[in-house]
Each structure stands twice: as structure tokens, then as C-alpha cells.
Design a protein around this motif. Sequence first.
Motif, PDB file in Angstrom:
ATOM      1  N   LYS A  59     -26.614 -45.545 -27.579  1.00 43.43           N
ATOM      2  CA  LYS A  59     -26.760 -45.696 -29.027  1.00 43.43           C
ATOM      3  C   LYS A  59     -28.213 -45.904 -29.409  1.00 43.43           C
ATOM      4  N   ASP A  62     -30.939 -50.040 -34.588  1.00 44.30           N
ATOM      5  CA  ASP A  62     -31.211 -49.949 -36.023  1.00 44.30           C
ATOM      6  C   ASP A  62     -32.517 -50.680 -36.325  1.00 44.30           C
ATOM      7  N   SER A 188     -13.622 -43.900 -30.277  1.00 45.01           N
ATOM      8  CA  SER A 188     -14.090 -42.582 -29.845  1.00 45.01           C
ATOM      9  C   SER A 188     -12.960 -41.838 -29.150  1.00 45.01           C
ATOM     10  N   ASN A 242     -18.930 -47.097 -35.374  1.00 45.76           N
ATOM     11  CA  ASN A 242     -20.003 -46.108 -35.530  1.00 45.76           C
ATOM     12  C   ASN A 242     -21.115 -46.307 -34.501  1.00 45.76           C
ATOM     13  N   TYR A 243     -21.238 -45.352 -33.571  1.00 42.00           N
ATOM     14  CA  TYR A 243     -22.347 -45.350 -32.600  1.00 42.00           C
ATOM     15  C   TYR A 243     -22.281 -44.040 -31.837  1.00 42.00           C
ATOM     16  N   ASP A 245     -23.165 -40.214 -30.115  1.00 43.59           N
ATOM     17  CA  ASP A 245     -23.459 -38.849 -30.568  1.00 43.59           C
ATOM     18  C   ASP A 245     -22.533 -38.370 -31.677  1.00 43.59           C
ATOM     19  N   THR A 247     -20.804 -38.946 -35.063  1.00 50.89           N
ATOM     20  CA  THR A 247     -21.004 -39.845 -36.207  1.00 50.89           C
ATOM     21  C   THR A 247     -19.664 -40.328 -36.762  1.00 50.89           C
ATOM     22  N   GLU A 249     -18.770 -40.059 -39.792  1.00 52.43           N
ATOM     23  CA  GLU A 249     -18.292 -38.979 -40.671  1.00 52.43           C
ATOM     24  C   GLU A 249     -17.523 -37.934 -39.864  1.00 52.43           C
ATOM     25  N   GLN A 250     -18.033 -37.613 -38.673  1.00 50.08           N
ATOM     26  CA  GLN A 250     -17.349 -36.625 -37.822  1.00 50.08           C
ATOM     27  C   GLN A 250     -16.000 -37.151 -37.328  1.00 50.08           C
ATOM     28  N   ASP A 276     -20.480 -50.763 -37.710  1.00 47.90           N
ATOM     29  CA  ASP A 276     -21.437 -50.415 -36.670  1.00 47.90           C
ATOM     30  C   ASP A 276     -21.038 -51.103 -35.372  1.00 47.90           C
TER      31      ASP A 276
END
Length: 300
Positions: A59, A62, A188, A242-243, A245, A247, A249-250, A276
Motif C-alpha cells: 500500500k 497517506d 479484496s 481501501n488499499y 492496486d 481501488t 471504486e473498482q 482506509d
Amino acid sequence: MMAAPALAYPVTVQSCSRSVTFDAAPARAISNDSNLTEMMLVLGLRDRMVGYTGISGWKTLDEEMREGVAELPELSAKYPTKEVLAGAEADFFFAGWNYGMKVGGEVTPETVEPLGIKVYELTESCIHIGPKAKSSMEDMYVDILNLGRIFGVEAKAEELVAGWKARLADLTAGVDRSAPLRVFVYDSGEEAPFTAGAYAMPTALIEAAGGRNILDDLEKSWAEVGWEAVVERNPEMIVIVNYGDVTAEQKIAFMKGNPAFASIDAVKNDRFVVLDYVEATPGPRNIKAVEKLIAGFWGN
């Protein structure tokens, strides 16, 4: 006669099934992963650290974290080897099972002890080596308080935990718990989802926010399950971690675009909350995570 100082060593803390004694505060510490590194930083321990491991392999840091570790080297992009820890002349490794160490792997508390390195294990991860209570906010508080004792910054640790508890009480005071929302955690994986079970931090975060993890009967922390169970239990809300490759959104687009998931309430009603990685795993941002979940669940 003068009273002994409150922070006198040696101090002994419980780390999973082990009692670990420190004769002095570590001076050359290494932490693995972003959430564990944040625990060190929030306690003001950067000057006691020689580096960190296990972040950039999975990852990106930030803005807040980049600033926090600005002068520190990343000693290994993924899990460190014994050589990496020894080469840095570390005296302390803050890691967990599947957070920098693997059961039966090269780096364990036993294998690095001869190198003069003491290990403190992330409480959430203790389930990998023996029984523990179901995930709770206490898991994170305990780690902060234990790190406070190990490094002689108990007052700071206690102040942080008291502040988080007060903030959490305020946030959750008005939450209606009469009918908990059914929630699925999507970390994931497309063939089979990687998700949070009974012993993973999101289960505690979801409960604090007035929901129930649909897989809270899964006797694991983070694990892979079949999609059938997710469809069958029909979550009303999906929490995306969220982390990496792929996203957030994907991940959402994958779920919304797959006909197999069309009957799931959360998909039908477009109800997703994004956390996150550092919010979904034990660490200082867990309170912010609960705040995000409450807003997403109840529209507050």
C-alpha cells in the motif's frame, strides 16, 4: 527516603501467550505495517525507532503518515527477514501474526530473541496462535497501553485511550441498536472474497456503529470465504477496505456489475462505506472509522 519513580523498570507486559520483561525502554525499535507504525508515532516514539517494514509492498502511505515517518527508512517493503532486523541493530520489533510474522516463519519472537530483539505482538493477531476473546475496541487500547509501559510513556498512552473512549461514547450515544444493520466487509478478491471474521477489528467497529458483521460467526480474523455465504446472508451495507492496486471504486464497480450479486440489498440500494486500511485495522484511526460507519449506516 525518596519514592521510586512511577516508570521504574523492569516492566512486564502480556504479549499474546507470553510475558515479556523489559529492563529498559527500547532505543532501536522497528514496527511492521502502517497501523502498527501509527501506534508508535501517536505515542511520540519516532526518536526511538530505526525504521519500519511492510508498508510499500502492499500500500501507499497517506499524507499524514508520510510526514510522520519522514526521517525513517523503510527497511523492507514486505515482511522483514532476520537479517534485516539484525542489520538495523534493532532491539524491539512491534509486529503481529500476518502483520510481519508468519506462524512457523523465519521471524518469530523465539527466532529473534537470540539477536537481542524483543517482540510485542499485536493483540488482534493473537488468534493465529491460540484462543482469544472476540475482537473488541479493547484490543487496540491494550496495545497502546502496553506500548506506553514498554517505552515509559504511560501517561501519554493513558491520556490517548481516555480521549478515544470519551469520543467513542459521544459518537455512539445516539445509535439505535434495536435492529443492527447486516454488514459485509469486502477487503479484496474476486473469485472468493477476503473478509473480516469474529476476531478482526472491523467486527468491533461495525458493532460500535450499530451494525452486525454478517460473518461474525466465522471463527477467524481475516479469511477467505465463498460468495454464496455473502449472497445468502444478504448484507444491507458493504464496508470496502481501501488499499493496494485495486481501488475502492473498482471493488464497488465489481460488485455492482456482477449479476450474481444483484439480489443483495446493499448492492441494490448502492450502500457502501469505504474505510482506509489504517482505519479498518487496529490503530489510532479506529475512532474515526466508527464515525465514518455511523454516518454511512444511519446518514448522520
